[in-house]
Design an enzyme around this catalytic site. Structure first.
Site, PDB file in Angstrom:
ATOM      1  N   ASP A 105       0.765  -1.067  -0.100  1.00  0.00           N
ATOM      2  CA  ASP A 105       0.106   0.066   0.122  1.00  0.00           C
ATOM      3  C   ASP A 105       0.870   1.137   0.074  1.00  0.00           C
ATOM      4  O   ASP A 105       1.827   1.465   0.661  1.00  0.00           O
ATOM      5  CB  ASP A 105      -1.049  -0.097   1.355  1.00  0.00           C
ATOM      6  CG  ASP A 105      -1.946   0.943   1.231  1.00  0.00           C
ATOM      7  OD1 ASP A 105      -2.893   1.132   0.310  1.00  0.00           O
ATOM      8  OD2 ASP A 105      -2.002   1.748   2.310  1.00  0.00           O
ATOM      9  N   GLU A 162       1.614  -0.593  -4.953  1.00  0.00           N
ATOM     10  CA  GLU A 162       0.594   0.596  -5.337  1.00  0.00           C
ATOM     11  C   GLU A 162       1.350   1.790  -5.521  1.00  0.00           C
ATOM     12  O   GLU A 162       1.778   2.326  -4.412  1.00  0.00           O
ATOM     13  CB  GLU A 162      -0.453   0.595  -4.232  1.00  0.00           C
ATOM     14  CG  GLU A 162      -1.595   1.584  -4.729  1.00  0.00           C
ATOM     15  CD  GLU A 162      -2.300   2.632  -3.728  1.00  0.00           C
ATOM     16  OE1 GLU A 162      -3.225   3.028  -3.792  1.00  0.00           O
ATOM     17  OE2 GLU A 162      -1.527   2.478  -2.571  1.00  0.00           O
TER      18      GLU A 162
HETATM   19  C1  NOJ Z   1      -4.604   2.994  -0.794  1.00  0.00           C
HETATM   20  C2  NOJ Z   1      -5.711   2.031  -0.654  1.00  0.00           C
HETATM   21  O1  NOJ Z   1      -6.052   1.248  -1.814  1.00  0.00           O
HETATM   22  C3  NOJ Z   1      -6.981   2.872  -0.045  1.00  0.00           C
HETATM   23  O2  NOJ Z   1      -7.965   2.043  -0.135  1.00  0.00           O
HETATM   24  C4  NOJ Z   1      -6.600   3.504   1.056  1.00  0.00           C
HETATM   25  O3  NOJ Z   1      -7.558   4.299   2.020  1.00  0.00           O
HETATM   26  C5  NOJ Z   1      -5.254   4.340   1.134  1.00  0.00           C
HETATM   27  N1  NOJ Z   1      -4.031   3.503   0.349  1.00  0.00           N
HETATM   28  C6  NOJ Z   1      -4.583   4.360   2.512  1.00  0.00           C
HETATM   29  O4  NOJ Z   1      -4.097   3.048   3.129  1.00  0.00           O
END
Ligand code: NOJ
Ligand code: CA
Length: 552
Positions: free
Chosen positions: A201, A243
């Site tokens: 993440d 991500e």
């Molecule tokens: C990216 C995640 O996909 C999202 O759902 C989340 O709110 C944020 N990161 C914070 O962790």
């Protein structure tokens, strides 16, 4: 580096344990329920699941606010249930990836509680503090319109703390070697329990410098190498799927030119331009995005997706392009989010038009990389725009026409099941689609099979093939002496194109999805007639394909 490249020709399926299948009627999906549904996933033919956070959490950001990185939230089961699940997945040949949320914790995490209570706490330096309000406190919010600041005053601590996301998600001081060591420990823990890697993440924020004086964060790429080495040395098939919604010029910094950083990354650049192409039938910007993101190290791989659990982020398009996508797929304000995206699911965005859905999926399956599906999209699930923010696209899986769509035996699902109308569980559900050979579910299953049988797409290099039509895109993939050609018509009208396959064997094209084989005309070009939103997958040359295929 020792590294099993299983992910090169894989199909990944993402799901949230909490909304997939509830086994005990409390309305919350759990590992026992998910384990019972593994045969369903095996049947579709996926290679790996990516589980969104299931660790103990107050669930103020759907689990992306973790209070214990070494546990399973009791609502989803126990660690024992988790291990039963990874074991059952493994025996079906399904790998398990889990979300790793280490840019921040929940403010209820014991580390943060200790840090705020006591300036001498060993955890104080695990977070990012400032006694004075930093000048840029009102900049850099990830959720504009909902989140007001990135620095919040904490009375207990007597200081401001930094949070890139919501105020209940204090950022970890990821430059601190102790925090880094803890991150490795967390990864080692889950590897030991049977996972094959992590969807990481918020990677740019993890590796970016943080602090009250930081104007422009500097990425500490060495961290990615450290993570990769650690997981890969422990377990050769373990991957990091980052991500990172970054600019193409930074891609190689994230992959590592020598392939020593992230194994995989989501291709946000292509994702946004793909939606623009679907909205406008103009493929040029998509082609540019493909070219810009072409380079990757041999072991690196893109994750290609359509929708995920967040909003469709269109922030990297020009304003004009973004408005075009808004107009086509999310014209009303309540369909949009954070001034940059659309929060709907795919099927309603495309008006439930089967031709457009197939086109979108076919594109996703044939773009360079590894397709990442989202649960429910295989049956064309809809959304519930009455739910706040991104929750609208996170409703429970629709299994059958039983009450609550068969998701729970109870009457209080964690989020309401979409009911009634064209998207309700009564109409859109797995049981009905399983019975119907022409359903989207069965179509998806066939496409996944076809995708596996075209490893050139996952492994090979591609060339753009000229179609002379701005709305028809053709790509040829070459790998180990075999080639596949894919053609997509984004127009809502039929199109005839003439193209050269561009290899010595290219006078014959074998249709991989139907019987539309083609022989080149005397000028060496193929004449293809595509229906509105039509698509074709061809093997170039003869039927006895993959002559030189060898397992890696
Ligand atoms: C990216 C995640 O996909 C999202 O759902 C989340 O709110 C944020 N990161 C914070 O962790
Ligand atoms: Ca349950």
């Amino acid at each position: 580096m020792i590294n099993d490249l299983w992910y090169k020709n894989a199909v990944i399926y993402s799901l949230n344990v909490g909304t997939f299948m509830d086994s005990n009627g409390d309305g919350i999906g759990d590992f026992v329920g998910l384990t019972r549904r593994l045969d369903y996933l095996h049947g579709i033919g996926i290679d790996a699941v990516w589980l969104q956070p299931f660790q103990p959490s107050p669930f103020r950001d759907d689990g992306y606010d973790v209070v214990d990185h070494y546990g399973v939230d009791p609502r989803h089961g126990s660690l024992g249930d988790f291990v039963e699940f990874t074991h059952a997945a493994k025996s079906r040949g399904i790998r398990v990836l889990i979300d790793l949320v280490v840019n921040h914790t929940s403010d209820e995490h014991p580390w943060f509680q200790s840090a705020r209570r006591d300036p001498d706490s060993p955890y104080r330096d695990w977070y990012v503090w400032s006694e004075k309000k930093p000048k840029n406190a009102n900049e850099g919010m990830v959720f504009p319109g909902v989140q007001e600041t990135t620095w919040t005053w904490d009375d207990r601590a007597g200081a401001y703390y930094f949070h890139r996301f919501y105020e209940f998600q204090p950022d970890l001081n990821t430059s601190n070697p102790r925090v880094q060591a803890e991150i490795l420990k967390i990864m080692g823990f889950w590897l030991q329990l049977g996972v094959s890697g992590f969807r990481m993440d918020a990677v740019p924020f993890i590796i970016g410098t943080k602090g009250p004086d930081v104007v422009k964060p500097v990425e500490q790429f060495d961290m990615l190498r450290t993570f990769r080495e650690f997981i890969q040395w422990r377990q050769g098939d373990a991957v990091m799927l980052a991500e990172a919604n970054i600019l193409p010029e930074d891609d190689l910094d994230y992959f590592g030119t020598d392939g020593d950083r992230s194994h995989m990354m989501f291709n946000f650049q292509v994702n946004q331009n793909l939606f623009y192409a679907l909205a406008s039938a103009e493929t040029k910007p998509l082609v540019q995005a493909l070219k810009a993101t072409k380079a990757r190290p041999a072991s690196g791989q893109w994750g290609q997706f359509l929708r995920n659990h967040d909003e469709l982020d269109l922030g990297r398009l020009t304003e004009e392009q973004r408005n075009r996508v808004f107009a086509a797929f999310g014209p009303e304000e309540h369909m949009q989010l954070y001034h940059r995206g659309i929060r709907r699911r795919l099927a309603p965005m495309l008006g439930g038009d089967r031709r457009r859905l197939e086109l979108a999926y076919s594109l996703m399956f044939t773009l360079p990389g590894t397709p990442v599906l989202r649960y429910g999209d295989e049956i064309g699930m809809g959304d519930d725009l009455s739910l706040p923010e991104r929750n609208c696209a996170r409703t429970p899986m629709q299994w059958s026409t039983e009450p609550q769509g068969g998701f729970t035996k109870g009457d209080k699902p964690v989020l309401p099941v979409v009911t009634g109308g064209p998207w309700g569980f009564e109409t859109i559900n797995v049981a009905a689609q399983r019975r119907d050979p022409n359903s989207l579910l069965n179509w998806t299953e066939r496409m996944i099979r076809a995708r596996h049988e075209a490893p050139e797409i996952g492994w090979g290099d591609y060339a753009l093939v000229a179609t002379r039509d701005p709305g028809v895109i053709a790509l040829r993939y070459d790998w180990r002496g075999n080639s596949v050609l894919v053609v997509h018509n984004l127009h809502d009208a039929p199109r005839e194109v003439r193209l050269r396959a561009g290899t010595p064997e290219g006078d014959r094209l074998i249709d991989l999805l139907g019987d539309g084989h083609s022989r080149a005309e005397t000028d060496g070009r193929h004449r293809l007639v595509l229906e509105p939103y039509g698509y074709r997958w061809f093997r170039v040359g003869g039927l006895d394909y993959i002559l030189n295929r060898q397992e890696i």
